[in-house]
Design a protein around this motif. Structure first.
Motif, PDB file in Angstrom:
ATOM      1  N   PRO A 158       1.911  11.109  -9.681  1.00 50.48           N
ATOM      2  CA  PRO A 158       0.537  10.597  -9.494  1.00 50.48           C
ATOM      3  C   PRO A 158       0.528   9.168  -8.968  1.00 50.48           C
ATOM      4  N   ARG A 159      -0.524   8.822  -8.257  1.00 51.95           N
ATOM      5  CA  ARG A 159      -0.560   7.562  -7.523  1.00 51.95           C
ATOM      6  C   ARG A 159      -0.631   6.325  -8.410  1.00 51.95           C
ATOM      7  N   ASP A 160      -0.798   6.502  -9.708  1.00 58.12           N
ATOM      8  CA  ASP A 160      -0.808   5.326 -10.572  1.00 58.12           C
ATOM      9  C   ASP A 160       0.604   4.854 -10.918  1.00 58.12           C
ATOM     10  N   ALA A 161       1.629   5.521 -10.367  1.00 59.28           N
ATOM     11  CA  ALA A 161       3.015   5.135 -10.646  1.00 59.28           C
ATOM     12  C   ALA A 161       3.878   5.483  -9.448  1.00 59.28           C
ATOM     13  N   VAL A 162       5.090   4.943  -9.445  1.00 57.15           N
ATOM     14  CA  VAL A 162       6.057   5.262  -8.400  1.00 57.15           C
ATOM     15  C   VAL A 162       7.435   5.377  -9.030  1.00 57.15           C
ATOM     16  N   VAL A 163       8.186   6.375  -8.601  1.00 52.19           N
ATOM     17  CA  VAL A 163       9.604   6.470  -8.961  1.00 52.19           C
ATOM     18  C   VAL A 163      10.344   5.628  -7.933  1.00 52.19           C
ATOM     19  N   SER A 164      10.741   4.427  -8.308  1.00 52.06           N
ATOM     20  CA  SER A 164      11.330   3.518  -7.324  1.00 52.06           C
ATOM     21  C   SER A 164      12.805   3.834  -7.042  1.00 52.06           C
ATOM     22  N   SER A 217       0.820  -1.211   0.000  1.00 49.80           N
ATOM     23  CA  SER A 217       0.000   0.000   0.000  1.00 49.80           C
ATOM     24  C   SER A 217       0.857   1.267   0.000  1.00 49.80           C
ATOM     25  N   LEU A 218       2.145   1.123   0.287  1.00 48.52           N
ATOM     26  CA  LEU A 218       3.043   2.274   0.338  1.00 48.52           C
ATOM     27  C   LEU A 218       3.816   2.414  -0.964  1.00 48.52           C
ATOM     28  N   ARG A 219       4.264   3.631  -1.227  1.00 48.60           N
ATOM     29  CA  ARG A 219       5.231   3.846  -2.300  1.00 48.60           C
ATOM     30  C   ARG A 219       6.602   4.050  -1.665  1.00 48.60           C
ATOM     31  N   VAL A 220       7.616   3.482  -2.279  1.00 42.61           N
ATOM     32  CA  VAL A 220       8.975   3.531  -1.724  1.00 42.61           C
ATOM     33  C   VAL A 220       9.934   3.994  -2.817  1.00 42.61           C
ATOM     34  N   THR A 221      10.713   5.012  -2.502  1.00 45.34           N
ATOM     35  CA  THR A 221      11.668   5.575  -3.449  1.00 45.34           C
ATOM     36  C   THR A 221      13.052   5.637  -2.832  1.00 45.34           C
TER      37      THR A 221
END
Length: 248
Positions: free
Chosen positions: A235-241, A186-190
Motif C-alpha cells: 500500500p502507498r502509505d509505505a515502501v519496501v526500500s 514522489s516515487l517509491r524505490v526498492t
C-alpha cells in the motif's frame, strides 16, 4: 491496472516478474537483447494462464485490449548511449507505474586478470544503463507517482574473490537506488538483493566456478518475483526500500 517496463525481461527473474504482473492484469513493456525471445515471451503472456482478463474496447477497431497491452523493445544495454534513440523510436510512455531493472551480466575473474573492457561491460549493463533508463523514464514515472525496482544481488552487499567487477557494478546500483529515493520523493524505490537463483546466469556462474549446476540448490526465479511484486503491491502509505531473498 498499471503499466510496467521490465529490462532483462527474457531472463529468469525478469520473465517471472512479467508473468506475475500479467496474471494481475497489468500492461507490460518488455525489453531485452533478443527480438526472438521477446516475441516468444510476449506470445506466451498473451495466451493461456498468463493472459490478462479480456476487456473489450468498443472504440478500437482491432478487438480485445488485452492483445495490445504487451509491447516489446529490443535493447542492447551494453551501449547505454544508444538507449535514448531506441526508446524514442518506439515511443516513450507518457505514464509508467513501474520500472523493473532485471537485466545483468556477470563474468568471474581475479582483479589481476580483469581488463578494462570487462570492467566497462559490467558497469555499462549493470549500472550505467539502469541509470540512463531511469533518467529517460522519470517524466513518465513522475506522472504516475510510480515505483522503481532495482534487482541487485547479495554481491551488492558483500564482494567475494573473483567477483570484483560484478560486485562493483552492484554496489554502484545500490548507490543509484539510494540517491534516487532521496531525490524523487514522489516515487517509491526498492532494491531487491537475490542470493543465488536458478537462472541461466547462475548456470554460467557455476560453470565458471568449475562446479555442477543443480537447480534445486537455488531459489526459484518465481520466488524472487513474488517478493518483488509484493513490494510493488505494498500500500502507498509505505515502501519496501530494501529486501534480501536467499535460498533456504
Amino acid at each position: 491496472m498499471g503499466t510496467y517496463l521490465i529490462t532483462g525481461a527474457t531472463g529468469g527473474i525478469g520473465a517471472a516478474v512479467a508473468r506475475l504482473l500479467r496474471e494481475r492484469g497489468h500492461d507490460l513493456i518488455l525489453t531485452g537483447r533478443s527480438a526472438g525471445r521477446l516475441d516468444e515471451l510476449a506470445k506466451e503472456l498473451r495466451t493461456g494462464a498468463h493472459a490478462a482478463t479480456q476487456l473489450i474496447d468498443t472504440t478500437a477497431p482491432t478487438g480485445p485490449a488485452s492483445t495490445r497491452s504487451i509491447r516489446t523493445i529490443q535493447l542492447d544495454l551494453s551501449e547505454p548511449r544508444r538507449i535514448e534513440a531506441a526508446l524514442a523510436m518506439d515511443g516513450l510512455p507518457t505514464r509508467l507505474d513501474g520500472l523493473v531493472h532485471a537485466a545483468g551480466v556477470v563474468h568471474l575473474s581475479p582483479v589481476a586478470e580483469l581488463e578494462a573492457d570487462e570492467w566497462i561491460a559490467h558497469l555499462s549493463v549493470n549500472l550505467v544503463s539502469a541509470a540512463e533508463m531511469t533518467r529517460l523514464l522519470l517524466p513518465a514515472l513522475r506522472a504516475a507517482k510510480g515505483h522503481v525496482v532495482f534487482v541487485n544481488s547479495t554481491a551488492g552487499l558483500r564482494a567475494n574473490p573473483e567477483w570484483s567487477a560484478y560486485a562493483a557494478s552492484k554496489f554502484g546500483l545500490r548507490a543509484l537506488a539510494d540517491s534516487l529515493r532521496h531525490e524523487e520523493r514522489s516515487l517509491r524505490v526498492t532494491t531487491v538483493y537475490p542470493g543465488r537463483t536458478a537462472t541461466e546466469m547462475q548456470r554460467s556462474v557455476r560453470a565458471q566456478e568449475g562446479h555442477p549446476y543443480a537447480e534445486d540448490d537455488f531459489a526459484a526465479p518465481a520466488t524472487v518475483a513474488r517478493v518483488l511484486v509484493g513490494a510493488l503491491e505494498t500500500p502507498r502509505d509505505a515502501v519496501v526500500s530494501d529486501v534480501t531473498v536467499r535460498p533456504h
